[in-house]
Scaffold this active site. Structure first.
Site, PDB file in Angstrom:
ATOM      1  N   GLU A  21       0.824  -1.194   0.023  1.00 42.85           N
ATOM      2  CA  GLU A  21       0.103  -0.073   0.020  1.00 42.85           C
ATOM      3  C   GLU A  21       0.806   1.389  -0.008  1.00 42.85           C
ATOM      4  O   GLU A  21       0.280   2.428  -0.217  1.00 42.85           O
ATOM      5  CB  GLU A  21      -0.747  -0.007   1.281  1.00 42.85           C
ATOM      6  CG  GLU A  21      -2.105  -1.021   1.189  1.00 42.85           C
ATOM      7  CD  GLU A  21      -2.954  -1.009   2.196  1.00 42.85           C
ATOM      8  OE1 GLU A  21      -4.175  -0.478   2.158  1.00 42.85           O
ATOM      9  OE2 GLU A  21      -2.564  -0.993   3.447  1.00 42.85           O
ATOM     10  N   TYR A  53     -17.302  26.313  -0.098  1.00 40.96           N
ATOM     11  CA  TYR A  53     -16.916  24.724  -0.377  1.00 40.96           C
ATOM     12  C   TYR A  53     -16.040  24.439  -1.685  1.00 40.96           C
ATOM     13  O   TYR A  53     -15.523  23.514  -1.497  1.00 40.96           O
ATOM     14  CB  TYR A  53     -18.489  24.047  -0.577  1.00 40.96           C
ATOM     15  CG  TYR A  53     -19.215  24.705  -1.864  1.00 40.96           C
ATOM     16  CD1 TYR A  53     -19.063  24.377  -3.152  1.00 40.96           C
ATOM     17  CD2 TYR A  53     -20.456  25.308  -1.300  1.00 40.96           C
ATOM     18  CE1 TYR A  53     -19.899  25.045  -3.839  1.00 40.96           C
ATOM     19  CE2 TYR A  53     -21.192  25.701  -2.148  1.00 40.96           C
ATOM     20  CZ  TYR A  53     -21.187  25.781  -3.558  1.00 40.96           C
ATOM     21  OH  TYR A  53     -21.742  26.059  -4.675  1.00 40.96           O
ATOM     22  N   GLU A  73      -7.754   6.607  10.231  1.00 40.90           N
ATOM     23  CA  GLU A  73      -7.951   7.468  11.366  1.00 40.90           C
ATOM     24  C   GLU A  73      -7.108   8.877  11.506  1.00 40.90           C
ATOM     25  O   GLU A  73      -7.508   9.911  12.075  1.00 40.90           O
ATOM     26  CB  GLU A  73      -7.799   6.881  12.948  1.00 40.90           C
ATOM     27  CG  GLU A  73      -8.744   5.639  12.755  1.00 40.90           C
ATOM     28  CD  GLU A  73      -8.509   4.175  12.016  1.00 40.90           C
ATOM     29  OE1 GLU A  73      -9.254   3.027  12.375  1.00 40.90           O
ATOM     30  OE2 GLU A  73      -7.653   4.157  11.198  1.00 40.90           O
ATOM     31  N   LYS A  98     -12.810   4.215   2.373  1.00 41.20           N
ATOM     32  CA  LYS A  98     -11.457   3.669   1.695  1.00 41.20           C
ATOM     33  C   LYS A  98     -12.287   2.554   0.939  1.00 41.20           C
ATOM     34  O   LYS A  98     -12.591   1.340   1.531  1.00 41.20           O
ATOM     35  CB  LYS A  98     -10.543   3.061   2.530  1.00 41.20           C
ATOM     36  CG  LYS A  98      -9.178   2.631   1.884  1.00 41.20           C
ATOM     37  CD  LYS A  98      -8.152   2.288   3.003  1.00 41.20           C
ATOM     38  CE  LYS A  98      -6.938   1.610   2.143  1.00 41.20           C
ATOM     39  NZ  LYS A  98      -6.180   1.264   3.108  1.00 41.20           N
TER      40      LYS A  98
END
Length: 120
Positions: A21, A53, A73, A98
């Site tokens: 990864e 935005y 996290e 994810k």
């Protein structure tokens, strides 16, 4: 409290704990709900009083593309703190998905955090 939202903002990032990864970029999807009083912007029909935005989306994209976290996290915590600080957001809900992490989870996996104080 009114809310400004951004849904389904896709950004590619280096994210994950496995060696493989760390050598690729993976798609992450961000959903943000941000507390904001929209009345001043609506009353004057002016951009200067909005929670922009477009600017927030660009900031999320830039931060995530340059990041290299092991954990979703950690990314969520740091991104929430950054956005609240830079844009003076009093409250936000941030979902980081994810999509490919667990193939059997068709809606993806991730975290959902709320930070700040949501005024009544």
């Amino acid at each position: 409290m009114d809310q400004v939202f951004i849904k389904g903002l896709a950004v590619d990032a280096v994210i994950g704990v496995y060696d493989w990864e760390r050598t690729i970029r993976q798609r992450l999807v961000f959903d943000l709900d941000m507390g904001w009083d929209i009345r001043p912007a609506a009353a004057g029909d002016t951009l200067e009083h909005t929670l922009n935005y477009a600017a927030i989306s660009e900031r999320v994209q830039g931060f995530v593309e340059q990041s290299s976290f092991l954990l979703v996290e950690t990314l969520a915590e740091q991104l929430a703190a950054l956005l609240m600080n830079e844009f003076s957001i009093p409250w936000l809900r941030l979902r980081v998905t994810k999509p490919g992490a667990v193939p059997a989870a068709s809606g993806g996996v991730g975290v959902l955090i709320e930070r700040g104080v949501k005024p009544a």
